[in-house]
Design an enzyme around this catalytic site. Sequence first.
Site, PDB file in Angstrom:
ATOM      1  CD  GLU A 192      -3.172   1.762 -10.873  1.00 36.07           C
ATOM      2  OE1 GLU A 192      -2.842   1.521 -12.048  1.00 36.07           O
ATOM      3  OE2 GLU A 192      -4.323   1.612 -10.436  1.00 36.07           O
ATOM      4  NE  ARG A 193      -4.632   3.498  -6.590  1.00 32.68           N
ATOM      5  CZ  ARG A 193      -5.548   4.451  -6.735  1.00 32.68           C
ATOM      6  NH1 ARG A 193      -5.340   5.668  -6.279  1.00 32.68           N
ATOM      7  NH2 ARG A 193      -6.682   4.185  -7.320  1.00 32.68           N
ATOM      8  CG  ASN A 237      -4.877  -1.709 -13.558  1.00 34.30           C
ATOM      9  OD1 ASN A 237      -5.639  -2.669 -13.457  1.00 34.30           O
ATOM     10  ND2 ASN A 237      -4.895  -0.692 -12.705  1.00 34.30           N
ATOM     11  CE  LYS A 293      -7.565  -4.763 -11.830  1.00 40.09           C
ATOM     12  NZ  LYS A 293      -7.145  -3.419 -11.353  1.00 40.09           N
ATOM     13  CD  GLU A 341     -10.203  -1.939  -9.464  1.00 38.74           C
ATOM     14  OE1 GLU A 341      -9.037  -1.809  -9.871  1.00 38.74           O
ATOM     15  OE2 GLU A 341     -10.564  -1.701  -8.299  1.00 38.74           O
ATOM     16  NE  ARG A 373     -14.346  -3.909  -4.281  1.00 39.81           N
ATOM     17  CZ  ARG A 373     -13.509  -2.891  -4.332  1.00 39.81           C
ATOM     18  NH1 ARG A 373     -13.986  -1.656  -4.257  1.00 39.81           N
ATOM     19  NH2 ARG A 373     -12.215  -3.071  -4.438  1.00 39.81           N
ATOM     20  CG  ASP A 377      -8.910  -2.285  -2.845  1.00 37.95           C
ATOM     21  OD1 ASP A 377      -7.814  -2.845  -2.801  1.00 37.95           O
ATOM     22  OD2 ASP A 377      -9.208  -1.417  -3.693  1.00 37.95           O
ATOM     23  CD  GLU A 392      -2.684  -8.209  -4.721  1.00 34.49           C
ATOM     24  OE1 GLU A 392      -2.893  -9.087  -5.592  1.00 34.49           O
ATOM     25  OE2 GLU A 392      -3.072  -7.041  -4.835  1.00 34.49           O
ATOM     26  CD  GLU A 416      -4.777   1.790  -3.328  1.00 32.02           C
ATOM     27  OE1 GLU A 416      -4.273   0.669  -3.474  1.00 32.02           O
ATOM     28  OE2 GLU A 416      -5.810   2.151  -3.933  1.00 32.02           O
ATOM     29  CD  GLU A 444      -8.450  -0.503  13.725  1.00 37.30           C
ATOM     30  OE1 GLU A 444      -7.528  -0.852  14.475  1.00 37.30           O
ATOM     31  OE2 GLU A 444      -9.374  -1.262  13.384  1.00 37.30           O
ATOM     32  CD1 TRP A 449     -16.291   3.975  -7.335  1.00 38.57           C
ATOM     33  CD2 TRP A 449     -14.942   2.293  -7.897  1.00 38.57           C
ATOM     34  NE1 TRP A 449     -15.649   4.324  -8.504  1.00 38.57           N
ATOM     35  CE2 TRP A 449     -14.815   3.309  -8.869  1.00 38.57           C
ATOM     36  CE3 TRP A 449     -14.178   1.135  -8.052  1.00 38.57           C
ATOM     37  CZ2 TRP A 449     -13.969   3.194  -9.984  1.00 38.57           C
ATOM     38  CZ3 TRP A 449     -13.335   1.023  -9.149  1.00 38.57           C
ATOM     39  CH2 TRP A 449     -13.241   2.038 -10.097  1.00 38.57           C
TER      40      TRP A 449
HETATM   41  O1  GCW Z   1      -6.842  -0.903  -4.649  1.00 39.02           O
HETATM   42  C1  GCW Z   1      -7.158  -0.826  -5.989  1.00 39.02           C
HETATM   43  C2  GCW Z   1      -6.288   0.258  -6.481  1.00 39.02           C
HETATM   44  C3  GCW Z   1      -5.984   0.175  -7.951  1.00 39.02           C
HETATM   45  C4  GCW Z   1      -5.435  -1.191  -8.230  1.00 39.02           C
HETATM   46  C5  GCW Z   1      -6.492  -2.226  -7.853  1.00 39.02           C
HETATM   47  C6  GCW Z   1      -5.983  -3.635  -8.002  1.00 39.02           C
HETATM   48  C7  GCW Z   1      -3.775  -1.887  -9.805  1.00 39.02           C
HETATM   49  O2  GCW Z   1      -6.877   1.474  -6.150  1.00 39.02           O
HETATM   50  O3  GCW Z   1      -5.054   1.177  -8.235  1.00 39.02           O
HETATM   51  O4  GCW Z   1      -5.041  -1.353  -9.558  1.00 39.02           O
HETATM   52  O5  GCW Z   1      -6.851  -2.080  -6.518  1.00 39.02           O
HETATM   53  O6  GCW Z   1      -5.488  -4.165  -7.013  1.00 39.02           O
HETATM   54  O7  GCW Z   1      -6.052  -4.186  -9.074  1.00 39.02           O
END
Ligand code: GCW
Length: 847
Positions: free
Chosen positions: A181-182, A224, A301, A305, A357, A386, A408, A414, A532, A563
């Site tokens: 993922e990503r 996930n 997690k 989501e 958010r 994010d 983190e 991404e 940027e 979102w």
């Molecule tokens: O940035 C988002 C991502 C998801 C990711 C989520 C997270 C692993 O688009 O792909 O899932 O954050 O950090 O949990």
Amino acid sequence: MRISLLLVTALSGLAAAEDGLNAWLRYARISDAKSYHKRLPSVISTLNATKGLPVHTAGEELVAGISGIFGKKISVAKSVSSKDTTVTVGTVKAYAAKDAKAAKALPELIDDGFYLKVSRGNVLIIGSNERGALYGTFHYLKLLAQGNTSDFSLASNPDAPVRWVNQWDNMQDGGTHGSVERGYGGDSIFFWDGVIRSDLTRVSQYGRLLASIGLNAVIANNVNANASILTPENMDGLARIADAFRPWGVQLGVALNFAAPQLLGGLDSFDPLEPKVVNWWQGISDNLYKRIPDMAGYLVKANSEGQPGPMTYNRTLADGANMFARTLQPYGGIILFRAFVYNHQTLNQDRDWKADRANAAVNYFDGLDEKFEDNVLVQIKYGAIDFQVREPVSPLFSHLRKTGVTIELQITQEYLGQQAHLVYLAPMWKEILDFDMRVDNKTSPVKDIVSGKRFNRKLGGYAGVVNVGTNTTWLGAHTAMSNLYAYGKLAWNPSLKSEEILDEWTRLTFSSDRKVVDVLRKISMASWPAYENYSGNLGIQTLTDILLGHYGPNPASQDNNPWGQWTRADADTIGMDRTVKNGTGNAGQYPPEVAAMYENIETTPDNLLLWFHHVPYTQKLKSGKTVIQHFYDAHYEGSATAQTFVPLWKSLKGKIDKERYEHVLFRLTYQAGHSLVWRDSVNQFYFNKSGIPDQKKRVGNHPYRIEAEDFTLKGYRTYKVSPFEAASKFHAIVTTSNTTVGTATTKLNHIKTGRYDLAINYYDMALGNSTWEVYVDNSRVGKWKGDLEYELGRAPSPYVDGQTATRITFPGVKIKKGAELKIVGTPDGLEPAPLDYVSILPEGIVD
Ligand code: GCW
């Protein structure tokens, strides 16, 4: 036996082609290698080495390094005579057993720290533990690889104990977002088809890279998490992964699915306060530690989501985290519990001006600080939302005082160009880590909160989402590896400078040639500000397509969905009002001095203006420009900077091996083109929204362009692109069917005879590999295929949009006034050979 075989393969890869596999550990032969021989040790003595553990590995690495760099063969000796110049490697304990007095005189070392002393060919490398000894060995080898054999001594201790990697690898390809993922560097090196791969050679090689930069644990499976990671078969597989990492001092941890007791265990509940659930998890921990006695711990997690969590049962996040923590306590394991908790379904921007958010983490974790077990660390993304190109530090760092935290960071890019754009991230991380939260009006840089120093906590540190894959470049691009290198270095010592980290990486990865070092520094240091500028400035976030691949431009996708990455842009105004006075109150989540700074528009730095304030496009910045003019200018500046990367890199031709030279050149050329896509999309979008023209008359005005829809078309038809701003003048052309060859012709009556750069903007979708040919007066200038989906690891898109928009340039084409320009597009699969425009550019102009 298996372990030693892995080691051999890891080390024998050294002589391979420059495909990136050895990254900064190439041990490439230094010029004048022989002249160093007398200053090098002649034997290696490893104290108390056990095969499969780091001190033994250190011995092997010294053999490989000294032979690679200098062509000098030395070996690990059983006994050493006083005549030999010796490199001695071991732990403090083993050293003390040999020479108690000398061991007493060593400087203070904490866990993972090392002491290194070089004195006329005699070298002492003593680690506080086995891992430390290996870290000291890599430090020494890095100096050697840069031609440094001088005498010196150094004691080095890590700034924080937790220096972990998170991989978001799925058990199965085709799961959430494919294999990783990503991830933009290919398939998972750990998993395939629901199980752990049988060949873990790449895992061992990964361990080597991580150890060399001081990283000490890996979570291999996605946060996930798939509950099937905990089947007995997969637990056995995890043990094999741990075995592959162990020689490098890298521990393995596991990401858990909160609902596993139900999904896998067949229980009717996953309530963290139910005894049967607790017992089930205790059984899992017992079983894992039986197989992996040195397991690092867990990553969870929860309630985010769509992931299950304790809140499903009205339990607190602390109840959830503690349940795991207690099962780990008998074994000394820790749990990283993510603060990335928010509800992605209920936020509503129309109904609630105060919905935000960015407030979620503090809201969810407030009141829990006293409640966590000692072996719980809360893992907080650097920003409040994010991984955007610029975010203020997450306010949660100032709220947790008793509970340890990890920060983190995301090495995989991404939201930051997915390795198809070069963006060196150390400068961004440094800004975050150095940011002073002013907790209790006292100096409180994030790095000291994270390390545990600020609040006197024992545990804390770093989690980096890396997402390497099976690609030999690991991350998909050679240059992206500077980010992994910098991540490890900063987790060890956050006070290092971005430039010094980069220079060292360049010397080890490419060459110590002054010019090579200068050019990479120029490109890299300019890259984050450039990105940027062209992707999202003034704190508006990366204006990417947040509903699809998170890659190309699509500003409208930020708003009108739950979102919560909103911009609240309308015809007159833009930005999120996060003030306490009138907005979401987010500014008030920071300690008073910082809160006051963000509350007031006058004291909010311009680069976060739109993160904290909702203003008219005509709002004046501190620079004197209006917001909208700043947008226009920044997008032009950023993309202009990206154009300079190509000639800078070309100036290194001959100084870099062909394989990597071409690979990097290809990407930088692509980035230069895609930065123009970003520039034009974002500028067109806000021009369209605000109706305010660019004072410099650039936006919407491109004198060198010919729109594809203005050509004479045969087999091609005009196509209205969505989102509109992803095409010049909102339209492109596509073939009339997916078997019809399209021809677009036009007469170049408006140009003078001369040489031009012919730039062609087209769309390379992931639905096929169309072919395009371009002719001037029936002589073919070039032909290319739409196969970027194989060349670049970035998220694939099936649409004609900002993700797939791209440019190819044929430089210095001779064109006569009145010549006929013809493009022939042959569709393939479902890709209809889309074209946006052609630019006939006089020398020195890019548009
Ligand atoms: O940035 C988002 C991502 C998801 C990711 C989520 C997270 C692993 O688009 O792909 O899932 O954050 O950090 O949990």
